[in-house]
Design an enzyme around this catalytic site. Structure first.
Site, mmCIF file in Angstrom:
data_model
loop_
_atom_site.group_PDB
_atom_site.id
_atom_site.type_symbol
_atom_site.label_atom_id
_atom_site.label_comp_id
_atom_site.label_asym_id
_atom_site.label_seq_id
_atom_site.Cartn_x
_atom_site.Cartn_y
_atom_site.Cartn_z
ATOM 1 N N LYS A 55 -4.564 20.679 37.959
ATOM 2 C CA LYS A 55 -3.639 20.726 39.157
ATOM 3 C C LYS A 55 -3.992 21.007 40.545
ATOM 4 O O LYS A 55 -3.413 20.932 41.420
ATOM 5 C CB LYS A 55 -2.721 22.118 38.461
ATOM 6 C CG LYS A 55 -1.923 21.921 37.383
ATOM 7 C CD LYS A 55 -0.931 23.029 37.209
ATOM 8 C CE LYS A 55 -0.585 23.238 35.678
ATOM 9 N NZ LYS A 55 0.214 22.282 35.248
ATOM 10 N N GLN A 69 -0.066 27.402 39.520
ATOM 11 C CA GLN A 69 0.937 26.589 40.317
ATOM 12 C C GLN A 69 0.348 27.156 41.895
ATOM 13 O O GLN A 69 0.889 26.460 42.830
ATOM 14 C CB GLN A 69 2.244 26.929 40.243
ATOM 15 C CG GLN A 69 2.847 26.302 38.787
ATOM 16 C CD GLN A 69 2.583 24.831 38.726
ATOM 17 O OE1 GLN A 69 2.573 24.144 39.702
ATOM 18 N NE2 GLN A 69 2.640 24.161 37.659
ATOM 19 N N ASP A 112 -1.638 34.631 36.790
ATOM 20 C CA ASP A 112 -1.726 32.985 36.372
ATOM 21 C C ASP A 112 -1.499 32.290 37.625
ATOM 22 O O ASP A 112 -0.521 32.042 38.158
ATOM 23 C CB ASP A 112 -0.510 32.690 35.359
ATOM 24 C CG ASP A 112 -0.418 31.084 35.316
ATOM 25 O OD1 ASP A 112 -0.906 30.512 35.903
ATOM 26 O OD2 ASP A 112 0.531 30.956 34.316
ATOM 27 N N HIS A 166 5.408 30.972 32.461
ATOM 28 C CA HIS A 166 5.243 29.795 31.710
ATOM 29 C C HIS A 166 5.025 30.273 30.388
ATOM 30 O O HIS A 166 4.047 31.354 30.204
ATOM 31 C CB HIS A 166 3.934 29.137 32.407
ATOM 32 C CG HIS A 166 3.611 27.586 31.895
ATOM 33 N ND1 HIS A 166 2.825 27.974 30.593
ATOM 34 C CD2 HIS A 166 3.995 26.543 32.079
ATOM 35 C CE1 HIS A 166 2.670 26.483 30.613
ATOM 36 N NE2 HIS A 166 3.279 25.651 31.280
ATOM 37 N N CYS A 177 8.090 24.440 29.791
ATOM 38 C CA CYS A 177 7.323 25.435 29.298
ATOM 39 C C CYS A 177 7.783 26.814 29.639
ATOM 40 O O CYS A 177 6.971 27.782 29.704
ATOM 41 C CB CYS A 177 5.785 25.251 29.377
ATOM 42 S SG CYS A 177 5.510 23.855 28.529
HETATM 43 N N1 C6P Z 1 2.599 23.840 33.903
HETATM 44 C C1 C6P Z 1 4.174 22.160 34.351
HETATM 45 O O1 C6P Z 1 4.434 20.914 34.311
HETATM 46 P P1 C6P Z 1 -2.685 24.344 31.565
HETATM 47 O O2 C6P Z 1 -1.870 23.286 30.845
HETATM 48 O O3 C6P Z 1 -3.351 25.424 30.823
HETATM 49 O O4 C6P Z 1 -3.609 23.522 32.552
HETATM 50 O O5 C6P Z 1 -1.679 24.937 32.518
HETATM 51 C C2 C6P Z 1 -0.689 25.692 31.825
HETATM 52 C C3 C6P Z 1 0.375 26.191 32.806
HETATM 53 C C4 C6P Z 1 0.019 27.936 32.992
HETATM 54 N N2 C6P Z 1 0.815 28.427 34.223
HETATM 55 C C5 C6P Z 1 1.668 27.814 34.931
HETATM 56 C C6 C6P Z 1 2.380 28.493 36.001
HETATM 57 C C7 C6P Z 1 1.734 26.266 34.487
HETATM 58 O O6 C6P Z 1 2.719 25.649 35.451
HETATM 59 C C8 C6P Z 1 1.155 25.909 33.861
HETATM 60 C C9 C6P Z 1 1.382 24.190 33.336
HETATM 61 C C10 C6P Z 1 2.795 22.427 33.846
HETATM 62 O O7 C6P Z 1 4.886 23.075 34.906
HETATM 63 C C11 C6P Z 1 2.342 21.802 32.386
HETATM 64 S S1 C6P Z 1 3.818 22.546 31.340
#
Ligand code: C6P
Length: 421
Positions: free
Chosen positions: A240, A217, A214, A137, A378
């Site tokens: 999440k 997910q 990271d 991401h 993203c």
């Molecule tokens: N993915 C998706 O719809 P934040 O925004 O900081 O809470 O998370 C960012 C992020 C980082 N790593 C991974 C693997 C992610 O999937 C995400 C967020 C969302 O897939 C929004 S783009």
């Protein structure tokens, strides 16, 4: 249970997930959307919140709120106890050894930036390498891009096989004496692929590199055992994980955090301040400048307690059964391509329909009350690797049922008719 998930002993004896009871815990699922039953298939973007999370935050604000770590009055003590209690809940949830290793951030993105800037500034230099993967991401890619550019270091990228799994042979070849850090998603937000973190960490440690994971997910789908994974940093987002927005956790190994300089400075993170210079509080306070997200920490703890009560074995069994059904049903739709078929994947299915744009399809299925995501998610470099500019994505949470899948498939049929596919 997907690859990478291990069961805590307390999860060993559980009952299957009770769909009706679980759905009743989430008030938003009662909403009708455009006159239709809501089929929420966008939990990978942000999960819905159970009543216990909403109620814990209401109660905190109604009865206990003040600032933390500052006052001697009762409300400040209560707020501090609630905030530090949430830190310990996160420690237990992730099986970290020390509460000091748990830093509250605003989310995964903030956790990556913190390490990329704080650790990166003092540990990356010209010629050094940071290894990332093709499915990162932007949040776990761009901060490393910036940090390596600032240091005169470079990025190396682990390729994928045809199923969307990481090519571990290539990964091994990329690791070497110049590798300072590996930054990898525990689970891909597009392909659903689960990375073998313990194995990748052992390989990285052999060449003296650190590992940043990271977990945005992964954490909603299977238990995270940080001591078993043995990684050095792990970031995740509360929203999440069925918790509030605006909060996340960054785990860092204690000996690393104690050597790192702060990324953001200000109140709450200092030991002594003079006009000539300042010294820093020990972690985690060193990395939590300013008033932290207190009510969000309370809500996040309620979410983690909720998931622990249901148990990850039940959650994972339910989601994996539904993932099989979702995949089978999608395969009946003419002209569909599914991206990501690695074994052990989480309940995230990206797909395209021949001849129609994902955004147009998502707009039509929304008229059926079905929430899916369309776009590059993203992950633009991954989209280029897949040869598309965007995909549709249906992602599962613990509250989804076969009825949601059936509603999606009917909606996709209608989208094909209306868009002339
Ligand atoms: N993915 C998706 O719809 P934040 O925004 O900081 O809470 O998370 C960012 C992020 C980082 N790593 C991974 C693997 C992610 O999937 C995400 C967020 C969302 O897939 C929004 S783009």
């Amino acid at each position: 249970m997907p690859a990478g998930g291990t069961l805590a002993p307390s999860d060993a004896v559980i009952t299957p997930l009770d769909e009706i009871r679980v759905r009743a815990d989430f008030p938003i699922l009662e909403r009708s959307i455009r006159g239709k039953r809501l089929a929420y298939l966008d939990s990978a973007a942000s999960a819905q919140k159970p009543m216990t999370v909403i109620e814990s935050m209401r109660e905190y604000y109604a009865e206990h709120h003040s600032n933390v770590h500052r006052g001697v009055h009762l409300l400040s003590e209560e707020a501090t106890t609630a905030f530090e209690g949430a830190r310990d809940t996160a420690r237990r949830f992730l099986n970290a050894s020390l509460a000091e290793e748990i830093i509250f951030t605003s989310g995964t993105t903030a956790g990556v930036n913190l390490v990329a800037q704080s650790w990166g500034r003092s540990n990356l230099g010209p010629g050094d390498e940071v290894v990332v993967t093709t499915f990162e991401h932007h949040s776990n890619l761009v901060p490393w891009q910036v940090a390596t550019q600032q240091a005169g270091a470079s990025l190396r990228v682990v390729p994928l096989d045809s199923h969307g799994a990481l090519d571990l042979g290539e990964y091994e070849r990329l690791l070497g004496p110049r590798t300072r850090l590996v930054a990898v998603s525990h689970a891909s937000n597009v392909l659903g692929t689960v990375a073998p973190i313990a194995e990748m960490t052992a390989m990285a440690h052999q060449v003296g590199a650190l590992v940043f994971v990271d977990g945005a997910q992964a954490a909603p789908h299977f238990p995270i055992d940080l001591q078993a994974l043995d990684c050095d940093f792990y970031a995740l987002s509360g929203h999440k994980l069925y918790g509030p927005t605006g909060i996340g956790v960054l785990y860092g190994r204690a000996e690393l955090l104690s050597q790192m300089t702060p990324w953001q400075t200000g109140g709450g993170m200092i030991q002594r301040v003079e006009f000539e210079g300042s010294t820093w509080a020990p972690p985690p306070a060193r990395f939590e400048a300013g008033t932290p997200p207190i009510a969000e920490a309370v809500g996040f703890a309620a979410a983690m307690d909720y998931l622990s009560r249901i148990g990850f074995q039940a959650i994972s069994d339910h989601e994996q059964t539904l993932l099989t059904y979702l995949t089978e049903q999608l395969e009946t739709v003419p002209g569909i391509t599914i991206f990501g078929t690695a074994p052990g994947k989480i309940g995230v299915v990206s797909f395209g329909l021949d001849g129609v744009h994902p955004h147009d399809v998502a707009t039509v299925v929304d008229t059926h009350g079905v929430a899916v995501r369309a776009g590059h998610h993203c992950a633009q470099p991954l989209m280029r690797h897949l040869g598309v500019s965007a995909t549709l994505r249906a992602s599962l949470g613990l509250y989804n049922t076969r009825a949601d899948v059936d509603q999606l498939v009917v909606a996709l049929g209608d989208a094909r008719r209306r868009l002339g596919a």
